[in-house]
Design an enzyme around this catalytic site. Structure first.
Site, PDB file in Angstrom:
ATOM      1  N   HIS A 274       0.858  -0.904   0.116  1.00  0.00           N
ATOM      2  CA  HIS A 274      -0.184   0.164  -0.239  1.00  0.00           C
ATOM      3  C   HIS A 274       1.180   1.084   0.146  1.00  0.00           C
ATOM      4  CE1 HIS A 274      -3.474   2.546   0.842  1.00  0.00           C
ATOM      5  NE2 HIS A 274      -2.898   2.729   1.423  1.00  0.00           N
TER       6      HIS A 274
ATOM      7  N   ASP B   6       0.960   4.603  -0.067  1.00  0.00           N
ATOM      8  CA  ASP B   6      -0.138   6.068   0.074  1.00  0.00           C
ATOM      9  C   ASP B   6       0.911   7.239  -0.659  1.00  0.00           C
ATOM     10  OD1 ASP B   6      -2.170   6.222   2.590  1.00  0.00           O
ATOM     11  OD2 ASP B   6       0.208   5.356   3.389  1.00  0.00           O
TER      12      ASP B   6
ATOM     13  N   ASP C 180      -8.108   2.189   0.987  1.00  0.00           N
ATOM     14  CA  ASP C 180      -7.977   2.545   2.692  1.00  0.00           C
ATOM     15  C   ASP C 180      -8.448   4.226   2.468  1.00  0.00           C
ATOM     16  OD1 ASP C 180      -6.998   3.275   5.245  1.00  0.00           O
ATOM     17  OD2 ASP C 180      -4.714   4.039   4.471  1.00  0.00           O
TER      18      ASP C 180
ATOM     19  N   HIS D 220      -6.071  10.292  -0.970  1.00  0.00           N
ATOM     20  CA  HIS D 220      -7.340   9.962   0.565  1.00  0.00           C
ATOM     21  C   HIS D 220      -6.662  10.885   1.751  1.00  0.00           C
ATOM     22  CE1 HIS D 220      -5.279   6.183   1.053  1.00  0.00           C
ATOM     23  NE2 HIS D 220      -4.967   6.572   2.033  1.00  0.00           N
TER      24      HIS D 220
END
Length: 870
Positions: free
Chosen positions: A12, A14, A123, A327
């Site tokens: 993941h 970010d 997420d 996000h």
């Protein structure tokens, strides 16, 4: 029979967070070496690169020599990429932004060999109700996500999720987070891990995602799988992918659910993150509107005149915006150094988009057959005719003037006049030529402009004085619909049509905030201030087109949380509130500017509705959502083990509405993204203007007990998130006879989408930055061209742009009604044109037809329809 455990090896990534994208890029450059080597040497079978292309896009800009290597891994099915450009927020960005995000991601992925055809958002802080229809519009029928599903709706991990138009996706809810598979690598408790991931699994197919934030390749994955398989009798772990997992599912008895998922019953959802870093959210909102409602349509208008449609420029701007809509980025829950980079991207996108609009309006204006000094052109970039009162600025030699359209005077209202020197600047002002000057007139103009076209006005300079607005001393403005007064420091509204008076109609609430950039949290001890408008300076302006009430004042508030406990009032906040009424409009324009000097507080705008409310209504990316004012589990959330208090704080895109059989109140915003209904009977709409907080994450909050969100092991100070600066808030209020969600979005577009304008003049070379540059007119004359015109019957216009393949125009509309199908909307074409319906990806859905009018047909509740014209 053994249960099959699909081990999904992934990272993941970010895009940015408490670290910057620049910092994580260094990790990425070496991480991808490890990934590609591991796949090429068969150390691992398959790897999911977080479902987003932005990181590969940036990687290949630095390492273009690796493109073929990546293509081979993608085409072989070993490296899984896409479909997103960045993993978008789903609740506070425009629907067209979500579409462009997928559009960019899929387009880039297809050039690299293909994309992951699953709506993968592991997420995002909540799941928007429109996502199934957006996914279906891109040919996706599956999704994977983590947060937000209420356990009172379903406790299943796999289910069908639908939108109100009938769109449906097969969903896999990774309830324990995308990182739960760390237990496979770091723990030998095989049975315990299996118990965790099978809770709520409706079939014998289980998912175990092995990965984490910016996580390296687990070289020992197969060794750990073999270890677990040797210990487990009832389970078989296999290297797998989500495609394989979905293909293995027996979906016969899966539940069907619908709606948005913003519950904290299973995971943190951060229901007050929508008010963090308001300054960023305002910029995002402004740039979205300009791109969707101005620049993309204006490029089509320009293309009709022979000016190339610059898809590459649009992609550059949309990429900047999409990066800021990931996000964490959209939420504002980042370190200060990251937020500075986000703001820089907003500034870049703002300057690019504004300058593009400026360039095109000038090029069109200066390329007409007859171009005269003091021609004034106004452009309507929406596909329907608009009559609008617009604020513009003109520069002329004379202090006085008329405006004419087709030889007739048209009304305007002078706001202010400024005299500027037109000569060379000198060190001493007395050395400047006093005979070289010009006047800048800010005016309001009442004008009607046809769809996707422009009107040409003429400025006639003259010697007689203009009719001016009146500055009066009373504290009241009015029009045909309302009377607004300042009475003993309170704003009072009289609805003339209904003969109802709203006392204390607008006020401000200020409370302490002991939360962080994720969540509002009330302090252990607090004093809440209800701020009125006493001891103020009042300026009232009354003109033929608009009346304005300007209130200037100061509020005294505690300096910080400690001062709130002692009751000391230590800081002064200056403010200016401006309320405006156009002559024949039931829309109240509001503009509040404050100088924030206070720390750790939340400020809200309160609008009194004079009715009890059990429900609220707000627009979503492609529809409308109805929400209960009070969460039924509010009193029991702790004993039920929920992760956060389910306070009825909600996200909004452009408006919040409350209504009953007699009254219909809507509050609109330009960048304010959070609301709550408050009061004894929930009669008051509270818009969170901003929150001022000093840490990325804090532990043990009243609304969110336990470990800190973000990094639980370290306080990350965010002094910039205190927003100690000037802040501007723009909002609107409307009372109407009935509730119609399509009319509300039409009203929003009418009010917030300005008419770009351009004046032919050389006196003032600094109206815009590009005005200083020389510019050739086109080699042929610009003449007015007929463009498609939309006549919408309870539908909303979403976008008009060139299709991705460059071969046509795509027009998108949607039905915002929750239960009502509508028909009767048409698109008028200037001549017989080939067209057909397409999905959001641009794939053809119907046989082509040739008509000069398109009947859109029946549009189901919430349905999106896109038409491609050739």
């Amino acid at each position: 029979m053994k249960k099959k455990v699909h081990v999904i090896h992934h990272t993941h990534w970010d895009f940015e967070w408490y670290f910057t994208n620049h910092e994580s890029f260094i990790q990425l450059t070496y991480h991808l070496d490890e990934v590609m080597n591991a796949l090429e040497t068969n150390m691992i079978d398959v790897y999911l690169l977080d479902g987003q292309l932005s990181i590969l896009d940036e990687y290949l800009q630095s390492f273009p020599d690796q493109e073929e290597r990546i293509k081979q891994l993608v085409t072989s099915g070993k490296l899984i990429i896409g479909p997103w450009y960045t993993q978008t927020d789903e609740l506070i960005v425009a629907g067209e932004s979500i579409v462009r995000n997928l559009d960019l991601g899929i387009s880039l992925a297809e050039k690299l060999g293909g994309y992951f055809n699953v709506g993968y958002l592991p997420d995002s802080f909540g799941q928007g109700k429109d996502m199934p229809k957006i996914y279906n519009g891109f040919g996706m029928d599956k999704t994977v996500f983590w947060r937000g599903v209420p356990n009172y709706i379903t406790e299943d991990r796999e289910f069908f999720w639908s939108s109100e138009d009938g769109s449906e996706v097969l969903a896999s809810n990774i309830k324990n987070g995308y990182f739960i598979g760390g237990g496979l690598i770091y723990s030998d408790d095989a049975q315990g891990l299996m118990k965790t991931i099978e809770e709520g699994a409706p079939t014998d197919q289980l998912v175990l995602p092995v990965g984490g934030d910016q996580r390296y390749v687990d070289y020992n994955l197969r060794e750990r799988i073999e270890l677990f398989n040797n210990e487990l009798e009832d389970y078989e772990l296999v290297e797998s992918s989500y495609d394989t997992f979905f293909d293995s599912l027996d979906t016969t008895d899966l539940q069907h659910v619908s709606g948005e998922f913003i519950s904290s019953s299973v995971s943190k959802i951060h229901r007050s993150i929508y008010s963090s870093r308001y300054d960023h959210k305002y910029m995002n909102d402004k740039i979205e509107r300009r791109l969707i409602y101005q620049l993309e349509p204006l490029m089509l208008m320009a293309k009709k005149q022979g000016i190339p449609y610059k898809q590459g420029l649009l992609d550059r701007i949309w990429k900047l915006l999409s990066k800021n809509q990931a996000h964490d980025s959209a939420g504002g829950c980042n370190s200060d150094k990251t937020n500075k980079i986000i703001l820089d991207r907003f500034i870049e996108a703002d300057q690019l988009s504004y300058s593009a609009v400026d360039y095109l309006t000038r090029k069109l204006a200066e390329s007409r057959a007859v171009v005269c000094e003091n021609d004034l052109l106004l452009f309507n970039t929406l596909p329907y005719s608009r009559k609008k009162i617009e604020k513009i600025a003109i520069s002329i030699e004379s202090e006085y003037f008329n405006l004419e359209y087709n030889g007739e005077k048209i009304p305007y209202q002078l706001i202010r006049t400024t005299k500027e020197n037109a000569g060379s600047i000198r060190k001493k002002s007395e050395d400047m030529d006093p005979n070289k000057f010009y006047f800048i007139h800010d005016i309001l103009i009442d004008i009607e402009v046809p769809a996707l076209s422009f009107v040409e006005l003429t400025i006639i300079e003259r010697n007689e004085p203009n009719e001016t607005s009146l500055n009066v001393t009373d504290e009241m403005i009015e029009n045909n619909y309302y009377q607004i007064s300042l009475v003993n420091g309170d704003i009072e509204l009289k609805d003339k049509k209904a003969n109802i008076v709203y006392d204390q109609f607008i006020s401000i609430e200020d409370s302490g905030d002991e939360g962080d950039t994720y969540d509002y949290s009330p302090p252990e001890e607090d004093k809440v201030y209800k701020l009125d408008f006493s001891n103020t300076k009042i300026t009232t302006i009354k003109g033929k087109l608009q009346e304005t009430l300007e209130i200037q004042g100061k509020w005294q508030l505690p300096k910080d949380l400690a001062a709130r406990v002692t009751g000391e009032v230590l800081k002064e906040i200056k403010y200016v509130l401006t309320l405006s009424l156009e002559s024949d409009s039931n829309y109240i324009n509001g503009h509040l500017v404050i100088d924030n000097t206070v720390l750790d507080h939340r400020m809200r705008l309160l609008i009194k509705s004079n009715m009890s409310n059990k429900l609220s209504y707000s627009n979503t990316p492609f529809g409308t959502v109805e929400r209960e004012v009070i969460d039924p589990y509010l009193d029991r959330w702790k004993e039920l083990g929920w992760r956060e208090e389910p306070t009825s704080i909600f996200p909004m895109l452009n408006y919040v509405n409350v209504h009953n059989d007699e009254t219909n109140l809507t509050v609109f915003s330009k960048g304010i993204k959070e609301y709550q209904l408050v009061g004894d009977s929930f009669e008051t709409v509270a818009l969170t203007l901003f929150r001022s907080v000093g840490f990325l994450g804090r532990p043990d909050l009243i609304r969110r007990p336990g470990i800190a969100s973000g990094n639980e092991f370290k306080y990350v100070p965010t002094p910039d998130s205190q927003l100690e600066k000037r802040l501007s808030f723009k909002f609107g209020i409307q009372l109407a006879d009935y509730y119609d969600p399509s009319q509300l979005m039409k009203e929003f577009q009418q009010q917030v989408v300005t008419l770009p304008f351009y004046q032919i003049q050389e006196l003032n070379r600094f109206t815009t930055t590009l005005k200083y540059f020389v510019s050739n007119p086109l080699l042929h004359d610009v003449v007015k061209q007929e463009m498609p015109t939309i006549e919408l019957e309870k539908l909303n216009f979403s976008s008009i742009r060139q299709s991705r393949d460059g071969k046509g125009i795509e027009i998108r509309v949607y039905n915002p009604n929750l239960v009502e199908s509508v028909s009767g909307s048409v698109i008028e074409l200037p001549q017989a044109t080939k067209w057909h319906f397409v999905n959001l990806k641009g794939d053809q859905l119907t046989e082509p037809r040739v008509n000069d009018k398109i009947e859109i047909g029946i549009v189901k509740p919430g349905e999106i329809k896109t038409i491609k014209l050739y």
